[in-house]
Design a protein around this motif. Structure first.
Motif, short mmCIF file in Angstrom:
data_model
loop_
_atom_site.label_atom_id
_atom_site.label_comp_id
_atom_site.label_asym_id
_atom_site.label_seq_id
_atom_site.Cartn_x
_atom_site.Cartn_y
_atom_site.Cartn_z
N ALA A 61 36.74 8.97 -27.93
CA ALA A 61 36.49 8.69 -29.35
C ALA A 61 35.87 7.30 -29.53
CB ALA A 61 37.77 8.81 -30.15
N ASP A 62 36.38 6.31 -28.80
CA ASP A 62 35.82 4.96 -28.89
C ASP A 62 34.37 4.94 -28.41
OD1 ASP A 62 38.20 3.97 -29.88
OD2 ASP A 62 38.93 3.33 -27.90
N TYR A 63 34.08 5.67 -27.35
CA TYR A 63 32.71 5.74 -26.84
C TYR A 63 31.77 6.35 -27.88
CZ TYR A 63 28.76 7.16 -23.92
OH TYR A 63 27.50 7.34 -23.40
N LEU A 64 32.20 7.42 -28.52
CA LEU A 64 31.36 8.09 -29.51
C LEU A 64 31.18 7.27 -30.78
CD1 LEU A 64 32.56 11.77 -29.11
CD2 LEU A 64 30.38 10.79 -28.37
N LYS A 65 32.11 6.35 -31.07
CA LYS A 65 32.02 5.52 -32.26
C LYS A 65 31.12 4.30 -32.07
CE LYS A 65 36.62 6.66 -33.95
NZ LYS A 65 37.98 6.15 -34.14
N GLN A 66 30.70 4.02 -30.85
CA GLN A 66 29.83 2.87 -30.59
C GLN A 66 28.53 3.01 -31.37
OE1 GLN A 66 29.18 2.87 -26.37
NE2 GLN A 66 30.85 1.44 -26.02
N SER A 67 28.01 1.87 -31.79
CA SER A 67 26.74 1.92 -32.52
C SER A 67 25.61 2.26 -31.56
CB SER A 67 26.47 0.59 -33.21
OG SER A 67 26.35 -0.43 -32.24
N GLY A 68 24.60 2.90 -32.07
CA GLY A 68 23.45 3.27 -31.24
C GLY A 68 23.75 4.50 -30.41
N GLN A 69 23.11 5.58 -30.70
CA GLN A 69 23.32 6.82 -29.97
C GLN A 69 22.40 6.87 -28.75
OE1 GLN A 69 25.70 9.31 -30.73
NE2 GLN A 69 26.42 7.55 -31.90
#
Length: 95
Positions: A61-69
């Motif tokens: 979840a933390d990884y997916l919430k990072q800015s920039g896809q």
């Protein structure tokens, strides 16, 4: 300790100053833990081959919430959609 690993993303830039960035989905079979591991390496051939490496682990979840896809985010989303699509299709067959 056994780890199942699936690479999500890898980018290498170079040649004189090489920068590598790799994200991997990891399942620790002993601890029953699923997470993303990010490894960043920086090789500077102009300073006698100095290498700096950093490895960090983070919750999905933390990884997916990072800015920039990044391509890693897109690959993880693809894997998750595939996993849950199979579940939905199987449920439809049962009913």
């Amino acid at each position: 300790m056994a780890h199942l690993r699936r690479e999500l993303y890898r980018q290498v830039k170079g040649p004189e100053i090489t920068h590598a960035d790799c994200c991997t989905l990891v399942f620790d079979t002993d601890a029953k833990n699923l997470y993303v591991e990010r490894e960043v390496a920086h090789l500077d051939t102009t300073v006698e081959g100095a290498i700096e490496m950093q490895t960090a682990t983070m919750d999905i979840a933390d990884y997916l919430k990072q800015s920039g896809q990044t391509a890693g985010h897109r690959e993880l989303w693809r894997l998750l959609r595939t996993l849950f699509k199979e579940t939905v299709d199987n449920d439809e067959l049962i009913h």
